[in-house]
Scaffold this motif. Structure first.
Motif, mmCIF file in Angstrom:
data_model
loop_
_atom_site.group_PDB
_atom_site.id
_atom_site.type_symbol
_atom_site.label_atom_id
_atom_site.label_comp_id
_atom_site.label_asym_id
_atom_site.label_seq_id
_atom_site.Cartn_x
_atom_site.Cartn_y
_atom_site.Cartn_z
ATOM 1 N N LYS A 219 -24.783 -13.975 13.099
ATOM 2 C CA LYS A 219 -25.810 -14.393 11.884
ATOM 3 C C LYS A 219 -25.502 -13.769 10.697
ATOM 4 O O LYS A 219 -25.629 -14.416 9.754
ATOM 5 N N ARG A 220 -24.904 -12.388 10.749
ATOM 6 C CA ARG A 220 -24.528 -11.948 9.334
ATOM 7 C C ARG A 220 -23.482 -12.688 8.722
ATOM 8 O O ARG A 220 -23.474 -12.830 7.250
ATOM 9 N N ALA A 221 -22.334 -13.178 9.499
ATOM 10 C CA ALA A 221 -21.386 -14.134 8.828
ATOM 11 C C ALA A 221 -21.979 -15.190 8.083
ATOM 12 O O ALA A 221 -21.603 -15.805 7.217
ATOM 13 N N ALA A 222 -22.621 -16.041 8.947
ATOM 14 C CA ALA A 222 -23.335 -17.254 8.344
ATOM 15 C C ALA A 222 -24.203 -16.926 7.400
ATOM 16 O O ALA A 222 -24.401 -17.760 6.278
ATOM 17 N N LYS A 223 -25.009 -15.829 7.273
ATOM 18 C CA LYS A 223 -25.867 -15.650 6.357
ATOM 19 C C LYS A 223 -24.927 -15.197 4.859
ATOM 20 O O LYS A 223 -25.457 -15.670 3.730
ATOM 21 N N ARG A 224 -23.955 -14.847 5.204
ATOM 22 C CA ARG A 224 -23.167 -14.280 4.093
ATOM 23 C C ARG A 224 -22.538 -15.566 3.148
ATOM 24 O O ARG A 224 -22.340 -15.699 2.147
ATOM 25 N N ALA A 225 -22.402 -16.398 4.139
ATOM 26 C CA ALA A 225 -21.828 -17.898 3.656
ATOM 27 C C ALA A 225 -23.148 -18.708 3.149
ATOM 28 O O ALA A 225 -22.534 -19.863 3.126
ATOM 29 N N GLY A 226 -24.364 -18.301 3.152
ATOM 30 C CA GLY A 226 -25.373 -19.151 2.578
ATOM 31 C C GLY A 226 -25.821 -20.145 3.863
ATOM 32 O O GLY A 226 -26.581 -21.244 3.375
ATOM 33 N N LEU A 227 -25.601 -19.776 4.774
ATOM 34 C CA LEU A 227 -26.284 -20.608 6.085
ATOM 35 C C LEU A 227 -27.207 -19.580 7.186
ATOM 36 O O LEU A 227 -26.680 -19.201 8.356
ATOM 37 N N PRO A 228 -28.248 -19.061 6.596
ATOM 38 C CA PRO A 228 -28.808 -18.146 7.335
ATOM 39 C C PRO A 228 -29.354 -18.523 8.688
ATOM 40 O O PRO A 228 -29.879 -17.839 9.721
ATOM 41 N N ASP A 229 -29.423 -19.873 8.882
ATOM 42 C CA ASP A 229 -30.310 -20.470 9.956
ATOM 43 C C ASP A 229 -28.979 -20.624 11.553
ATOM 44 O O ASP A 229 -29.606 -21.059 12.380
ATOM 45 N N ALA A 230 -28.001 -20.733 11.041
ATOM 46 C CA ALA A 230 -26.590 -20.857 11.601
ATOM 47 C C ALA A 230 -26.655 -19.813 12.880
ATOM 48 O O ALA A 230 -27.041 -18.653 12.556
ATOM 49 N N SER A 231 -26.324 -20.314 13.989
ATOM 50 C CA SER A 231 -26.238 -19.320 14.995
ATOM 51 C C SER A 231 -24.828 -19.736 15.857
ATOM 52 O O SER A 231 -24.113 -20.503 15.456
ATOM 53 N N ALA A 232 -24.520 -18.950 16.710
ATOM 54 C CA ALA A 232 -23.257 -19.040 17.518
ATOM 55 C C ALA A 232 -23.173 -20.314 18.033
ATOM 56 O O ALA A 232 -21.828 -20.918 18.032
ATOM 57 N N HIS A 233 -24.096 -20.843 18.463
ATOM 58 C CA HIS A 233 -24.002 -22.235 19.368
ATOM 59 C C HIS A 233 -23.581 -23.416 18.321
ATOM 60 O O HIS A 233 -23.141 -24.101 18.849
#
Length: 283
Positions: A219-233
């Motif tokens: 979640k933190r990596a995705a948020k850092r890249a501007g994708l706050p809704d992305a999850s591991a799945h």
């Protein structure tokens, strides 16, 4: 002086026995999630499962918060437990069978990351250990629980890369390719004194990566890249979609992901924005 009596153990109810039998031989993560759903319903209904009526199930479902998918998943757990109770003779009537929901809208396409999205998430992660976790999720298409439980006992070296024996959903083992570049990156974060039980993707202290910590990492990596809704799945979805788009045979992707039905895999072949049958017709 009379000897102290042993502390009495709490009596196990028939409902507890039923739930334990229903969850027997399921994976730890699956059992934990299903038990939480059924326990929430039992607490809400405040009555034995044998006394539950359709109104109880409908009322509980209407009271649930969260996304439609989450509510449906929780209902499916309870319906499965009730149906099992009837099959083994603990319950007389399957009240869940009467509660049917219209199929929800398929929003899979909204959860597919582009290849550029995936590269951005991975490239912006500066910690080598965390970057390996992200690359394992994407290039191997693993569920996050499968990644966390993978040890070096499960890894076999090949001339180019390697193969991982993944014990996954449904108690099934599948063999997943580890690309050569990813294998080198995994080895680079491995402890010098590694053993067969050493985790392939370790936590910050070298111990097995906890499921909650893995979710936070993604979640933190995705948020850092501007994708706050992305999850591991979403990385697993991306693996399927991108592999199919780049020409991988559907049965190969199916085996990698551990899908029991090829239809589940081929859903990912039709979700790329801007594509459609019309693009393949002559004007």
């Amino acid at each position: 002086m009379a000897p102290a009596t042993a502390a009495k153990r709490p009596r196990i109810s028939d409902d507890d026995r039923l739930v334990n039998m229903w969850l027997h031989n399921r994976s730890a993560n699956t059992a934990r999630a299903y038990r939480a759903d059924v326990d929430a319903f039992r607490q809400w209904a405040d009555k034995p499962l044998a006394d539950v009526v359709l109104d109880d199930l409908q009322g509980w479902f209407d009271s649930l918060k969260g996304s439609d998918a989450t509510r449906r998943r929780k209902l499916a757990s309870v319906k499965s437990a009730l149906a099992f109770g009837v099959r083994v003779g603990f319950l007389d009537v399957d009240v869940g069978a009467a509660l049917r929901l219209d199929r929800g809208r398929d929003r899979l396409s909204e959860r597919i990351l582009t290849e550029e999205d995936v590269r951005r998430v991975i490239d912006m992660e500066e910690c080598p250990r965390k970057r390996v976790a992200l690359r394992v999720l994407y290039f191997m298409g693993l569920r996050i629980s499968e990644m966390c439980s993978l040890t070096w006992r499960d890894m076999t070296r090949r001339q180019q890369g390697g193969v991982a024996s993944v014990f996954g959903k449904g108690g099934k083992t599948r063999h997943v390719l580890v690309p050569a570049k990813l294998w080198k990156e995994i080895v680079a974060v491995r402890a010098d004194d590694w053993r067969p039980e050493t985790p392939v993707v370790p936590g910050h202290d070298g111990s097995p990566l906890h499921l909650r910590a893995a979710h936070r990492l993604v979640k933190r990596a995705a948020k850092r890249a501007g994708l706050p809704d992305a999850s591991a799945h979403w990385f697993r979805h991306a693996h399927a979609s991108h592999a199919l788009d780049n020409g991988a045979p559907a049965h190969v992707v199916q085996q990698t992901l551990g899908h029991s039905d090829l239809k589940t895999t081929t859903r990912y072949a039709h979700v790329r924005e801007g594509d459609g049958g019309g693009n393949y017709l002559k004007d």
